[in-house]
Design an enzyme around this catalytic site. Structure first.
Site, short mmCIF file in Angstrom:
data_model
loop_
_atom_site.label_atom_id
_atom_site.label_comp_id
_atom_site.label_asym_id
_atom_site.label_seq_id
_atom_site.Cartn_x
_atom_site.Cartn_y
_atom_site.Cartn_z
N SER A 126 0.85 -1.19 0.00
CA SER A 126 0.00 0.00 0.00
C SER A 126 0.89 1.24 0.00
CB SER A 126 -0.88 0.00 1.25
OG SER A 126 -0.04 0.16 2.38
N LYS A 127 0.25 2.38 -0.17
CA LYS A 127 0.99 3.66 -0.21
C LYS A 127 1.83 3.83 1.05
CE LYS A 127 0.17 7.07 -3.38
NZ LYS A 127 -0.82 6.75 -4.35
#
Ligand code: GLU
Length: 488
Positions: free
Chosen positions: A252-253
């Site tokens: 994920s980011k």
């Protein structure tokens, strides 16, 4: 046959690490084999098309030094390399499959498809197309045509039996045909889907190896069937390991799923990122961590690619970047550091002023973006920005008068140091701690804030040596003036 590999991004967003890891493996295989690396833009999903994406993909590849031999900007023997410029080719190929009874036109409306899907879901069956148009009679087809509905073209997937795809990393992977649907190969607006366009292009562009993320493994039987339907030999397929975050969930980011260009902004070096990405799903010998681009090229082959998920480890990337920073020669480092420093101080900085500072930073930074914070005080003209609280710290908070005495004494010593070098500065200032009956730490801390404006900075005496006597004295006096007035 020369090895030909392609990186085929869909321009739907930023080039993220997963994309670029694939591009890197493609490039490494091509360079290792003395083959060709091709850039192809797969822009057939018009709804998700993002204009700036093609430029960003190319910029990321350029930045990392992953040069291509054929592509949209440089052309090549199989141009064009942008799928939206090849629509006629896909249309012809879809026709060919229809003519050979391996595909058919489907006139079903979206409403009908939705209804079928809902009915199947209600019966707890996989929501697949029910193949209504697969067996239309000529009359029914004529009626459907007459309505003027623009049809899609669907592939005629065998109803039973199995399809075996060969993956270079996993061996044979077998799929039951009755689990596959009659997927769309040409959409009603004349655009192909990935399942047609990538196969046609890989064949026409004489691609020998297809490396792609393992999210495509489930599509591999469809592609195998399309190859068979055309009577073509498929290339070698290798589905690369997926990249997971440290929590073993999809990257994920928060854990690094950024655009590769974000890493450039942060001051990662291309070689460090290449090294890091090269080990996400590939290993030289299970041990070696620092591998140069040249070593990757000379050793890269698919037999060492891993299928287990690769875990993204941001600390490791930072560590690696530090290793690459320290391996640079001083000029290279200064050139790389300069834009980061200029951004921090808001003006150009010449190499002459930069070079003496560089050794103080090169040993310490992991990211070039830390340089601004660490060194901007070298370039500040006039007073530094800091608070009296940070100047006094814990030690002098209650006794600013002691701080004043200390700063005064330091300034005197500094004025009289004959040989303006860090050794002499240290020899002059260190004994003061004892004379003032205090520990060296708090004394140096006080001086550090006075001359740099911050409590964490490169080594104090080296820093003072680079700043020069005039500025150091000026800053010590300025610090003195900031202290509360009524001390003894
Ligand atoms: N356009 C596809 C993507 O961006 C390429 C997949 C492939 O390499 O075949 O994921």
């Amino acid at each position: 046959m020369p090895v030909r590999v392609r990186y085929a991004p869909s321009p739907t967003g930023e080039p993220h690490l997963g994309n670029i890891r694939t591009a890197l493996f493609d490039w490494l295989l091509a360079r290792h084999e003395g083959g060709q690396f091709i850039l192809r833009i797969e822009d057939t999903d018009q709804a998700r098309y993002a204009e700036e994406s093609v430029g960003a993909q190319m910029e990321a590849l350029h930045w990392l030094g992953l040069d291509w031999d054929e592509g949209p900007d440089i052309g090549g023997p199989f141009a064009p390399y942008v799928q939206s410029e090849r629509l006629e080719i896909y249309r012809e190929h879809a026709e060919r499959l229809i003519d050979n009874d391996r595909a058919y036109r489907c006139y079903c409306s979206t409403e009908r498809l939705d209804r079928v899907r809902k009915e199947l879901q209600a019966r707890k069956q996989p929501p697949r197309y029910d193949r209504y148009c697969r067996s239309l009679t000529p009359d029914e087809r004529a009626t459907a045509e007459a309505t003027g509905v623009a049809p899609v073209v669907r592939f005629k997937t065998p109803l039973d039996g199995e399809t075996v795809t060969v993956d270079a990393l996993r061996g044979d992977v077998t799929f039951q045909n009755d689990t596959l649907d009659d997927f769309v190969i040409l959409k009603s607006a004349g655009f192909p889907t990935y399942h047609l366009a990538s196969i046609v292009d890989d064949h026409l562009m004489e691609i020998t190896h297809v490396l792609r993320g393992d999210e495509w493994l489930s599509s591999a039987p469809r592609h195998q069937l399309v190859y068979e339907a055309f009577g073509w030999d498929p290339p070698v397929f290798a589905h690369l390991s997926r990249i997971l975050g440290p929590d073993k969930a999809k990257l994920s980011k928060r854990h690094g799923a950024h655009s590769v260009l974000h890493y450039r902004e942060q001051g990662y070096l291309p070689d460090a990122l290449i090294n890091f990405l090269g080990l996400l799903g590939w290993s030289l010998d299970d041990r070696t961590e620092i591998i140069s681009r040249e070593e990757f090229v000379s050793h890269f082959d698919l037999s060492r690619a891993l299928t287990n998920p690769a875990v993204f480890n941001a600390e490791k990337l930072d560590w690696m970047n530090g290793v690459y920073i320290r391996a640079m020669n001083p000029e290279e480092f200064a050139e790389a550091a300069r834009p980061f420093l200029e951004r921090a101080v808001g003006r150009t900085v010449d190499m002459g002023r930069l070079m003496p500072i560089m050794p103080l930073l090169q040993e310490r930074v992991k990211l070039l973006s830390e340089i601004g914070d660490m060194a901007d005080f070298f370039f500040v003209e006039g007073a530094l920005e800091y608070t009296v609280e940070s100047l006094l710290g814990k030690k002098f908070a209650e006794q600013p008068d002691a701080a004043a005495v200390a700063l005064t004494r330091v300034a005197e010593r500094v004025e009289s140091v004959a040989d303006w070098k860090h050794e002499a500065l240290e020899a002059a200032i260190r004994p003061l701690a004892e004379e003032l009956e205090m520990k060296a730490g708090p004394l140096f801390g006080l001086v550090r804030v006075a001359v740099t404006g911050r409590s964490a900075a490169p080594p104090l005496f080296e820093t003072m040596a680079v700043l020069g006597r005039e500025i150091v004295v000026e800053r010590l006096n300025d610090a003195l003036k900031r202290l509360p007035p009524n001390f003894s």
